[in-house]
Design a protein around this motif. Sequence first.
Motif, PDB file in Angstrom:
ATOM      1  N   THR A 105       0.838  -1.194   0.000  1.00 54.38           N
ATOM      2  CA  THR A 105       0.000   0.000   0.000  1.00 54.38           C
ATOM      3  C   THR A 105       0.876   1.248   0.000  1.00 54.38           C
ATOM      4  OG1 THR A 105      -0.153  -0.092   2.426  1.00 54.38           O
ATOM      5  CG2 THR A 105      -1.937  -1.121   1.175  1.00 54.38           C
ATOM      6  N   ILE A 106       0.426   2.252  -0.738  1.00 54.70           N
ATOM      7  CA  ILE A 106       1.130   3.526  -0.838  1.00 54.70           C
ATOM      8  C   ILE A 106       0.152   4.642  -0.514  1.00 54.70           C
ATOM      9  CG2 ILE A 106       2.197   5.179  -2.449  1.00 54.70           C
ATOM     10  CD1 ILE A 106       3.441   2.910  -3.928  1.00 54.70           C
ATOM     11  N   CYS A 107       0.622   5.666   0.182  1.00 54.43           N
ATOM     12  CA  CYS A 107      -0.177   6.861   0.417  1.00 54.43           C
ATOM     13  C   CYS A 107       0.516   8.041  -0.253  1.00 54.43           C
ATOM     14  CB  CYS A 107      -0.346   7.131   1.906  1.00 54.43           C
ATOM     15  SG  CYS A 107      -1.550   8.427   2.264  1.00 54.43           S
ATOM     16  N   GLU A 108      -0.180   8.688  -1.140  1.00 55.46           N
ATOM     17  CA  GLU A 108       0.311   9.875  -1.848  1.00 55.46           C
ATOM     18  C   GLU A 108      -0.223  11.105  -1.112  1.00 55.46           C
ATOM     19  OE1 GLU A 108      -1.297  12.158  -5.756  1.00 55.46           O
ATOM     20  OE2 GLU A 108      -0.946  10.016  -6.001  1.00 55.46           O
ATOM     21  N   VAL A 109       0.674  11.858  -0.488  1.00 56.29           N
ATOM     22  CA  VAL A 109       0.245  12.976   0.358  1.00 56.29           C
ATOM     23  C   VAL A 109       0.592  14.315  -0.278  1.00 56.29           C
ATOM     24  CG1 VAL A 109       0.512  14.123   2.592  1.00 56.29           C
ATOM     25  CG2 VAL A 109       0.444  11.621   2.476  1.00 56.29           C
ATOM     26  N   ASN A 110      -0.434  15.089  -0.544  1.00 59.57           N
ATOM     27  CA  ASN A 110      -0.276  16.470  -0.980  1.00 59.57           C
ATOM     28  C   ASN A 110      -0.868  17.379   0.086  1.00 59.57           C
ATOM     29  OD1 ASN A 110      -2.964  15.382  -1.863  1.00 59.57           O
ATOM     30  ND2 ASN A 110      -3.286  17.540  -2.331  1.00 59.57           N
ATOM     31  N   GLY A 111      -0.365  18.596   0.192  1.00 63.22           N
ATOM     32  CA  GLY A 111      -0.912  19.526   1.173  1.00 63.22           C
ATOM     33  C   GLY A 111      -0.753  19.012   2.586  1.00 63.22           C
ATOM     34  N   ARG A 112      -1.797  19.192   3.388  1.00 62.86           N
ATOM     35  CA  ARG A 112      -1.720  18.841   4.800  1.00 62.86           C
ATOM     36  C   ARG A 112      -2.296  17.448   5.083  1.00 62.86           C
ATOM     37  NH1 ARG A 112      -4.754  24.064   7.050  1.00 62.86           N
ATOM     38  NH2 ARG A 112      -5.903  23.639   5.111  1.00 62.86           N
ATOM     39  N   ALA A 113      -1.588  16.703   5.925  1.00 65.26           N
ATOM     40  CA  ALA A 113      -2.085  15.438   6.475  1.00 65.26           C
ATOM     41  C   ALA A 113      -2.073  15.622   7.986  1.00 65.26           C
ATOM     42  CB  ALA A 113      -1.211  14.270   6.053  1.00 65.26           C
ATOM     43  N   TYR A 114      -3.209  15.958   8.536  1.00 65.32           N
ATOM     44  CA  TYR A 114      -3.332  16.281   9.953  1.00 65.32           C
ATOM     45  C   TYR A 114      -4.156  15.209  10.665  1.00 65.32           C
ATOM     46  CZ  TYR A 114      -1.688  21.185   9.586  1.00 65.32           C
ATOM     47  OH  TYR A 114      -0.948  22.336   9.402  1.00 65.32           O
ATOM     48  N   GLY A 115      -3.890  15.027  11.960  1.00 68.14           N
ATOM     49  CA  GLY A 115      -4.732  14.176  12.796  1.00 68.14           C
ATOM     50  C   GLY A 115      -4.978  12.816  12.177  1.00 68.14           C
ATOM     51  N   GLY A 116      -6.260  12.484  12.004  1.00 64.87           N
ATOM     52  CA  GLY A 116      -6.627  11.203  11.429  1.00 64.87           C
ATOM     53  C   GLY A 116      -6.124  11.001  10.019  1.00 64.87           C
ATOM     54  N   GLY A 117      -5.914  12.087   9.282  1.00 64.62           N
ATOM     55  CA  GLY A 117      -5.336  11.957   7.946  1.00 64.62           C
ATOM     56  C   GLY A 117      -3.891  11.486   8.004  1.00 64.62           C
ATOM     57  N   PHE A 118      -3.157  12.001   8.985  1.00 69.34           N
ATOM     58  CA  PHE A 118      -1.793  11.564   9.232  1.00 69.34           C
ATOM     59  C   PHE A 118      -1.804  10.089   9.621  1.00 69.34           C
ATOM     60  CE2 PHE A 118       2.288  13.065  11.690  1.00 69.34           C
ATOM     61  CZ  PHE A 118       3.062  12.222  10.913  1.00 69.34           C
ATOM     62  N   GLU A 119      -2.745   9.714  10.478  1.00 69.08           N
ATOM     63  CA  GLU A 119      -2.835   8.328  10.933  1.00 69.08           C
ATOM     64  C   GLU A 119      -3.209   7.381   9.787  1.00 69.08           C
ATOM     65  OE1 GLU A 119      -4.078   8.271  15.502  1.00 69.08           O
ATOM     66  OE2 GLU A 119      -5.389   9.552  14.316  1.00 69.08           O
ATOM     67  N   LEU A 120      -4.088   7.816   8.908  1.00 71.16           N
ATOM     68  CA  LEU A 120      -4.414   7.007   7.738  1.00 71.16           C
ATOM     69  C   LEU A 120      -3.150   6.720   6.940  1.00 71.16           C
ATOM     70  CD1 LEU A 120      -6.106   5.684   5.529  1.00 71.16           C
ATOM     71  CD2 LEU A 120      -6.778   7.962   4.745  1.00 71.16           C
ATOM     72  N   ALA A 121      -2.345   7.744   6.696  1.00 70.71           N
ATOM     73  CA  ALA A 121      -1.097   7.567   5.954  1.00 70.71           C
ATOM     74  C   ALA A 121      -0.167   6.592   6.665  1.00 70.71           C
ATOM     75  CB  ALA A 121      -0.411   8.911   5.751  1.00 70.71           C
ATOM     76  N   LEU A 122      -0.116   6.663   8.000  1.00 74.46           N
ATOM     77  CA  LEU A 122       0.782   5.808   8.768  1.00 74.46           C
ATOM     78  C   LEU A 122       0.364   4.341   8.745  1.00 74.46           C
ATOM     79  CD1 LEU A 122       1.393   8.095  11.876  1.00 74.46           C
ATOM     80  CD2 LEU A 122       3.107   7.419  10.178  1.00 74.46           C
ATOM     81  N   HIS A 123      -0.837   4.048   8.320  1.00 73.22           N
ATOM     82  CA  HIS A 123      -1.284   2.662   8.204  1.00 73.22           C
ATOM     83  C   HIS A 123      -0.889   2.047   6.862  1.00 73.22           C
ATOM     84  CE1 HIS A 123      -3.698   3.423  11.826  1.00 73.22           C
ATOM     85  NE2 HIS A 123      -3.881   2.121  11.892  1.00 73.22           N
ATOM     86  N   THR A 124      -0.259   2.814   5.985  1.00 69.57           N
ATOM     87  CA  THR A 124       0.184   2.272   4.702  1.00 69.57           C
ATOM     88  C   THR A 124       1.666   1.938   4.765  1.00 69.57           C
ATOM     89  OG1 THR A 124       0.704   4.450   3.737  1.00 69.57           O
ATOM     90  CG2 THR A 124      -1.559   3.637   3.486  1.00 69.57           C
TER      91      THR A 124
END
Length: 272
Positions: A105-124
């Motif tokens: 799994t890959i997470c492509e992050v643009n702009g801000r990854a805050y709170g739960g968005g950061f956590e979603l990314a960390l699960h990849t």
Amino acid sequence: MTESTQASSEPLIRHTVRDGVAIVTLNRPPQNRLTRPLYAELEAAIRHGVRAGARAMLFRSELADFCLGGDFREWPHLETHSARRERFGYSNGILNAIESLPIPTICEVNGRAYGGGFELALHTDLIIAGESARFRFTEATLGVSPLAGGVQRIAERCGRAAAARLVMLSEEITAAEALSMNIVAKVVTEASLAETAMRHAVQLASGPTRAHAVTKSVLGAWSAGGVRSADEVMIEHVSVLLATDDVQRGVQSAITAIEAGQPRPDVPFHGQ
């Protein structure tokens, strides 16, 4: 190129399967804030990708930000302990399912990854960030701690002191800082972000996905029990992995090349 798409008027999650990659796109303007309905669609998108035979999964956003976290306007309606446990058990179960997928799994992050968005990314498995991406645990500003496993996952990637700093001080860090702390795998220009993330996803999807599954399993065992635990899991998988079609063809190709004094050719893998 084959493609299957989701048909819906205003989905919170858009998803498609292309070149063996399940592409899951957050689609809740303006900030992709996470709600129970969004998690339900996220779960459906994951299931769709798996059933369609995807061999890698890419999470992304087409909005200005990846995700600014949970929509806390839901929280006051969770009036009992059991309601709160059920709500966050539900959403965390979906994130844990992403982490447990047997495909990369890959997470492509643009702009801000805050709170739960950061956590979603960390699960990849791999986070690929644009140069202007920013990461932050904002929960302390609401009087709470991260609700989706962010504390332990950031500690796993960059240590206890860094986790305490990022969570307790609620500091925003740049993509470059996240790279230096081993939180993200790569930082690329905004112009090349989508292309780079997709290229790596296709590379993983066309690679030895059975071997990638073993790598994920070994890393999971290491996280839970350290090197000794990972050693045991690794040995358990070896005999099974060596019997797969991908390995049989890969090894035979290498033997043939060595005996002929030729460079080893690229081997097409089928995840079998």
